[in-house]
Motif scaffolding. Sequence first.
Motif, mmCIF file in Angstrom:
data_model
loop_
_atom_site.group_PDB
_atom_site.id
_atom_site.type_symbol
_atom_site.label_atom_id
_atom_site.label_comp_id
_atom_site.label_asym_id
_atom_site.label_seq_id
_atom_site.Cartn_x
_atom_site.Cartn_y
_atom_site.Cartn_z
ATOM 1 N N THR A 1 -0.262 -3.066 -1.100
ATOM 2 C CA THR A 1 -0.809 -4.322 -1.613
ATOM 3 C C THR A 1 -0.758 -4.352 -3.119
ATOM 4 O O THR A 1 -1.012 -5.183 -3.852
ATOM 5 C CB THR A 1 -2.108 -4.749 -1.087
ATOM 6 N N VAL A 2 -0.949 -2.821 -3.701
ATOM 7 C CA VAL A 2 -0.965 -2.711 -5.122
ATOM 8 C C VAL A 2 0.242 -2.880 -5.791
ATOM 9 O O VAL A 2 0.685 -3.541 -6.937
ATOM 10 C CB VAL A 2 -1.380 -1.252 -5.394
ATOM 11 N N HIS B 1 -7.860 -2.517 -3.516
ATOM 12 C CA HIS B 1 -6.830 -2.774 -2.481
ATOM 13 C C HIS B 1 -7.013 -1.658 -1.314
ATOM 14 O O HIS B 1 -7.257 -0.312 -1.525
ATOM 15 C CB HIS B 1 -5.796 -2.608 -3.094
ATOM 16 N N THR C 1 -10.367 -4.741 -8.897
ATOM 17 C CA THR C 1 -9.837 -5.611 -7.512
ATOM 18 C C THR C 1 -9.620 -4.212 -6.422
ATOM 19 O O THR C 1 -8.565 -3.355 -6.833
ATOM 20 C CB THR C 1 -8.771 -6.363 -7.891
#
Length: 163
Positions: A25-26, A20, A18
């Motif tokens: 946001t991680v 980011h 995914t």
Amino acid sequence: MLVLPRESRKLFKDPFGTLHRDMNTVLPELAGRIVYTVGDVVTHNLQKNGITPAIAVVDGQTMRSPCSRMPELSGECIRVKNPPGTITDDLVKALTYAVDHPPVTIMVDGEEDLAVIPLVIAAPPSSVVLYGQPREGIVLRTIDDGAKAAAKELLMQFVRVGT
């Protein structure tokens, strides 16, 4: 040593997890997980946020230039040679050892980009591998059976040379 043929390199351009856009946001995704990093900048940025990865794979470079944000080395430091476009047996051995003996920093003489693949295979379930996607952000891959199968599939693109 495993070598990635030029015609297979396009398979490695897309994020292997995914994407980011930034570390903020991680961070929420990392709570309670073992974290592994591949790359100097992502390792440095994680450490800047108070998290030391169980394994950090670095090469002193970012986008093929010297890295000005060299992460702090933690735990045992293992040095391995790994030329660009390859996965050496020494790199795989170092990653396997490091999973069982954290914290470990693996300092690569050459290029560490492809270390993500054997690291995903060696990492325990529910752990997380982070690496930088140049000019795009940070890729997060949670380790599960699907991640391991996908990594093994990518590994099949390589050709073994030498003994």
